[in-house]
Design an enzyme around this catalytic site. Structure first.
Site, PDB file in Angstrom:
ATOM      1  N   CYS A  89       1.059  -1.308   0.006  1.00 58.90           N
ATOM      2  CA  CYS A  89      -0.060  -0.013  -0.010  1.00 58.90           C
ATOM      3  C   CYS A  89       0.695   1.369  -0.096  1.00 58.90           C
ATOM      4  CB  CYS A  89      -1.161  -0.177   1.232  1.00 58.90           C
ATOM      5  SG  CYS A  89      -0.164  -0.080   2.758  1.00 58.90           S
ATOM      6  N   HIS A 128      -3.132   0.909   6.623  1.00 55.61           N
ATOM      7  CA  HIS A 128      -3.574   1.006   5.171  1.00 55.61           C
ATOM      8  C   HIS A 128      -3.539   2.257   4.814  1.00 55.61           C
ATOM      9  CE1 HIS A 128      -4.379  -1.013   1.475  1.00 55.61           C
ATOM     10  NE2 HIS A 128      -5.513  -0.522   1.358  1.00 55.61           N
ATOM     11  N   HIS A 151      -6.120   1.743  -4.346  1.00 55.80           N
ATOM     12  CA  HIS A 151      -4.862   1.405  -3.452  1.00 55.80           C
ATOM     13  C   HIS A 151      -4.557   0.140  -3.818  1.00 55.80           C
ATOM     14  CE1 HIS A 151      -8.092  -1.228  -1.288  1.00 55.80           C
ATOM     15  NE2 HIS A 151      -8.765  -0.702  -2.183  1.00 55.80           N
TER      16      HIS A 151
END
Length: 308
Positions: free
Chosen positions: A56, A108, A120
């Site tokens: 991420c 995240h 993402h």
């Protein structure tokens, strides 16, 4: 005739290269989004930082790097970059953060693209677009940061974030030596240290950073390690800077936030408040706020508060 043809081609190439260089140097939120969307379907790779595989934060760092903005790797580092943005003011290119995915705290992130959607890297799908309102992501939303301007194509992450010029004095209140960096970001290199207790001149402020000098060392330090005081003394919260508030805020630290007896790192820790808690902001003192969650009352750094 051939000579003139060569000169024309050379001139064309020169102006073409100049144009490309200028455009590459500009950074915009929409440009970051456009770059990020090119990589949909790229597989997930733990620690991945290239189009062969992303995790991420590696994906976010790569997309911004293509627009000329260098970010550190790791969500814990990226969550301190740029300036904080409320969810109601999100713009394309803002970085959105989520907590409690595979571990507690910020774990995240992705890039906001508009309409409550973000792009993402998913462990199961690779680079993909998801809704921030779906049942999985909605309760895990943590915060957002803006490091690129969505409207004016200018970087916001470093020196463009000057909030004020200053000639204030401050005391370094870190327990040990405080790292001094070449720029206002954790991604900038460490160039020296300043000892705890040292009085420094505060030359400028950049979001949560300050450019300081102790006479021999000059560079950037985090504001959380400075006890600001215009006359150079080592008092705690400057009473002249008190402002009544009464508004509410959310604790956005990745874990518990220390609550202190006064508005300074040198004050004792009297308790803690969990990340995600809503508190009442009673007063603000420079870079500190007196808050209460109903059971705990004391001072916390403003950098850990998302004002509502």
């Amino acid at each position: 005739m051939q000579k003139w043809w060569v000169l024309i081609v050379a001139a064309f190439m020169f102006f073409s290269v100049t144009t490309v260089d200028t455009e590459t140097a500009e950074a915009s939120g929409q440009g970051v989004v456009s770059e990020a969307m090119k990589h949909q379907g790229t597989p997930y790779q733990w620690g991945g930082k290239t189009p062969s595989g992303f995790d991420c934060s590696g994906f976010v760092a790569y997309a911004f790097a293509q627009e000329g903005i260098d970010l550190p790797f790791g969500t814990a580092n990226q969550v301190n970059e740029g300036s904080r943005v409320s969810r109601s003011n999100l713009q394309a290119g803002d970085i959105v953060f989520f907590s409690g995915t595979y571990r507690s705290g910020v774990s995240h992130n992705g890039i906001y693209i508009g309409n409550n959607q973000f792009v993402h890297t998913s462990a199961s799908q690779g680079v993909t677009v998801s809704s921030m309102n779906n049942s999985y992501w909605a309760p895990k939303y943590h915060s957002a940061r803006r490091v690129a301007d969505s409207s004016s194509s200018e970087a916001v992450a470093s020196t463009a974030d000057v909030s004020s010029s200053s000639s204030d004095k401050a005391t370094v209140v870190n327990a040990n030596n405080l790292n001094v960096r070449s720029g206002p970001s954790l991604s900038n290199s460490r160039i020296d240290t300043i000892s705890g207790g040292t009085t420094v001149d505060v030359e400028e402020e950049y979001n949560y950073w300050a450019k300081v000098s102790d006479g021999s060392t000059e560079g950037y330090v985090s504001l959380r390690f400075l006890d600001m005081d215009n006359d150079g003394s080592t008092s705690t919260a400057n009473v002249s800077s008190v402002s009544s508030s009464g508004q509410q805020a959310e604790i956005i630290n990745t874990s518990n936030v220390n609550v202190r007896s006064g508005g300074s790192m040198s004050d004792s820790v009297t308790g803690s408040i969990s990340g995600g808690s809503t508190v009442e902001v009673q007063e603000e003192f420079n870079y500190w706020a007196k808050v209460s969650d109903g059971s705990t009352e004391g001072f916390v750094s403003l950098r850990f508060l998302d004002m509502k």
